[in-house]
Design an enzyme around this catalytic site. Sequence first.
Site, PDB file in Angstrom:
ATOM      1  N   ARG A 150       0.823  -1.213   0.000  1.00  0.00           N
ATOM      2  CA  ARG A 150       0.000   0.000   0.000  1.00  0.00           C
ATOM      3  C   ARG A 150       0.856   1.262   0.000  1.00  0.00           C
ATOM      4  O   ARG A 150       0.603   2.197  -0.759  1.00  0.00           O
ATOM      5  CB  ARG A 150      -0.964   0.000   1.184  1.00  0.00           C
ATOM      6  CG  ARG A 150      -2.221  -0.839   0.936  1.00  0.00           C
ATOM      7  CD  ARG A 150      -3.023  -1.040   2.196  1.00  0.00           C
ATOM      8  NE  ARG A 150      -2.218  -1.678   3.223  1.00  0.00           N
ATOM      9  CZ  ARG A 150      -1.854  -1.121   4.354  1.00  0.00           C
ATOM     10  NH1 ARG A 150      -2.231   0.090   4.637  1.00  0.00           N
ATOM     11  NH2 ARG A 150      -1.117  -1.782   5.218  1.00  0.00           N
ATOM     12  N   THR A 151       1.856   1.292   0.861  1.00  0.00           N
ATOM     13  CA  THR A 151       2.706   2.491   0.918  1.00  0.00           C
ATOM     14  C   THR A 151       3.421   2.697  -0.418  1.00  0.00           C
ATOM     15  O   THR A 151       3.504   3.812  -0.932  1.00  0.00           O
ATOM     16  CB  THR A 151       3.727   2.358   2.057  1.00  0.00           C
ATOM     17  OG1 THR A 151       3.030   2.179   3.281  1.00  0.00           O
ATOM     18  CG2 THR A 151       4.609   3.586   2.159  1.00  0.00           C
ATOM     19  N   LYS A 198      24.571  -9.835  -3.161  1.00  0.00           N
ATOM     20  CA  LYS A 198      26.027  -9.662  -3.198  1.00  0.00           C
ATOM     21  C   LYS A 198      26.563  -9.121  -1.874  1.00  0.00           C
ATOM     22  O   LYS A 198      27.767  -8.949  -1.712  1.00  0.00           O
ATOM     23  CB  LYS A 198      26.391  -8.710  -4.339  1.00  0.00           C
ATOM     24  CG  LYS A 198      26.162  -9.332  -5.704  1.00  0.00           C
ATOM     25  CD  LYS A 198      26.347  -8.327  -6.819  1.00  0.00           C
ATOM     26  CE  LYS A 198      25.971  -8.969  -8.146  1.00  0.00           C
ATOM     27  NZ  LYS A 198      25.908  -8.001  -9.243  1.00  0.00           N
ATOM     28  N   ARG A 255      12.158   2.282   2.189  1.00  0.00           N
ATOM     29  CA  ARG A 255      11.441   1.480   3.185  1.00  0.00           C
ATOM     30  C   ARG A 255      12.414   0.375   3.582  1.00  0.00           C
ATOM     31  O   ARG A 255      12.968  -0.307   2.707  1.00  0.00           O
ATOM     32  CB  ARG A 255      10.196   0.876   2.544  1.00  0.00           C
ATOM     33  CG  ARG A 255       9.538  -0.206   3.368  1.00  0.00           C
ATOM     34  CD  ARG A 255       8.609   0.398   4.371  1.00  0.00           C
ATOM     35  NE  ARG A 255       7.752  -0.584   4.972  1.00  0.00           N
ATOM     36  CZ  ARG A 255       6.539  -0.309   5.431  1.00  0.00           C
ATOM     37  NH1 ARG A 255       6.052   0.901   5.359  1.00  0.00           N
ATOM     38  NH2 ARG A 255       5.815  -1.240   5.985  1.00  0.00           N
ATOM     39  N   HIS A 260       7.257   6.629  10.283  1.00  0.00           N
ATOM     40  CA  HIS A 260       6.603   6.527   8.981  1.00  0.00           C
ATOM     41  C   HIS A 260       5.936   7.887   8.772  1.00  0.00           C
ATOM     42  O   HIS A 260       4.717   8.018   8.849  1.00  0.00           O
ATOM     43  CB  HIS A 260       5.570   5.393   9.040  1.00  0.00           C
ATOM     44  CG  HIS A 260       5.027   4.972   7.714  1.00  0.00           C
ATOM     45  ND1 HIS A 260       5.453   5.517   6.525  1.00  0.00           N
ATOM     46  CD2 HIS A 260       4.092   4.048   7.390  1.00  0.00           C
ATOM     47  CE1 HIS A 260       4.802   4.943   5.534  1.00  0.00           C
ATOM     48  NE2 HIS A 260       3.964   4.048   6.031  1.00  0.00           N
TER      49      HIS A 260
END
Lengths: 154, 310
Positions: free
Chosen positions: B55-56, B85, B106, B135
Site C-alpha cells: 500500500r505504501t 552480493k 522502506r 513513517h
Amino acid sequence: MQINKLQVEAIKSGTVIDHIPANIGFKLLSLFRFTETEKRITIGLNLPSKKLEKKDIIKIENTFLSDDQINQLAIYAPHATVNYINEYNLVGKVFPTLPKKINRILICPNSNCVSNHNFITSSFIFKKDKFHNINLKCQYCEKEFSKNIVLSYQ
Amino acid sequence: MRNSLYKKSIISINDLKRNELELVLNKSAVLKKKSQPNLLTNKIIASCFFEASTRTRLSFETAIYRLGASIVGFSDGNNISLKKKGETLSDTIAVISSYVDAIIIRHPQEGSARLAVEFSNNVPVFNAGDGANQHPTQTLLDLFTIQETQNRLTNLNIAMVGDLKYGRTVHSLTQALAKFKNNKFFFISPDTLIMPNYINDMLDKKNIYWKRYKNIEEVISEIDILYMTRIQKERLDSTEYTNEKSKFVLHTTTLKNARNNLKILHPLPRIDEIDRDVDYTPYAWYFKQAANGIYARQAILSLVLIKQHL
C-alpha cells in the site's frame, strides 16, 4: 608520619585520568581506544582513594585529550579528574561534564537498530526525564533508554 | 509562505516544525482540489523498498506519476542483486543517489532512513517506514484527514485504541498533534500494550491532557477522532488475547453515543478490530484516509523538490 609514595610511576608529560571508579579503568582503555596508540600507557587498578575508597588510574604519555574526549568520560567516570602533566609538573586540571552527545563509544540496546547492522558509529544524545534521570536517545532508531540500560549493554 | 522544506529529507515527524506541517497540509488540500501533473516533470525518483509494503509503495508511486515524475527502483529487497552480493545499505544509497533526484526508502531496520541521509550526497531521502520507528508520511496523511474532517487541528479529543506500545503510527501522530494547541488524548489498550513512557513524558512536559481508559464505551461520547489500530496476536499470550480482544473491537453498538462529527481512522490493514458493519456508518473514514495518502505524498514530494510554490 605520612608516606608520600606514588602508587603508579610518574610521567614526564601527558595526561593522568584519576578518580576512575574501581574496575572501570580497563573498560575505559578499550572503549575509548586509548590503547590504539604507540604512546606509553600505565594503568593502576584498585588503588586506595579517600574520595572513592578504591579507584583506577590511567596515565598516557605525550597525549592530551580533547574536551570532547574528556567529557565523554563522564558517562562512566563522573567524578574523574583529568590532569595535564608537563616536566613532571601538574599544569592543568579538568573535570568532565556530561556532553550533549556521545558518538562511537556505546552500542544501541535496540537489536533492530541500523547502527548494529552496518559499519557505522553509534550516536546518542543525553536527555533528562521529568525525574532528572539521565536517558540516552539513539540518533538513528530514536529509541530512548535509561543510562544504566545502555551502560549494562556494553 | 516560505518553503522551508525545499531539499530537506523527511525522516521523522519530530524533525518537522508546526509551520512545516501546516505547509504540507495546505499543499495537500490544493493538490486534492486540483491535480498538477507537471510539477515534477523531468524528475527521477528512486523507490527503494527493502521490505515489501504494497500500500505504501503504490501510494508513493501513484503520487509520483500524478506529479509527472519518473520512477526507478525495486519493491522487495530480497530479490535485488545488492542484497545477494552483500552490499551495505550505505554503499547502495551512495550509488543510487548519483542516479536520481530523490530517494524513497522502506527498510526493516530502525534508523535506516537516517543512515541513508548520511550517504545520499544531499539528495533528499523520504522515509517510507523504518522498522517500528517512523513513517512520517503516514502521520502527514493522518493529520490531513483529521484537519479535513474536523476543520481544525486544535481543541480535539482524540482516542487511540489497540497496540499503543508497538504501534508507530500512534506514537508519531501523538507527537505531531502535540504541536497543536489544546488537544486531549485518551489512550485505550491492554495493560501490556500501553503507550510508552517517553510519549507520556513528552505530553506531561507540554502540560497536555492524557489519560488511560479501559474500553471505548467510556470515552465515545467525548471524542472527535477514534484512531483504531490492530492488536497483534503475537504480542499477547493466547488466553490474554482472547480475553482482551473483545474490549477493543469496534461494533456499531459501541457508537450509539458518538458525537455527530466523530470520525474513525485506522492506518490499515484491518483484521477484526473494526466490525464490517461499521463501514456503513457515517463515522467510518479509514478508506478515505488511505486515499488521502496520495495527496499528502504528492505535497511533500513537490515541496521538497521545488523551491517556489504558487
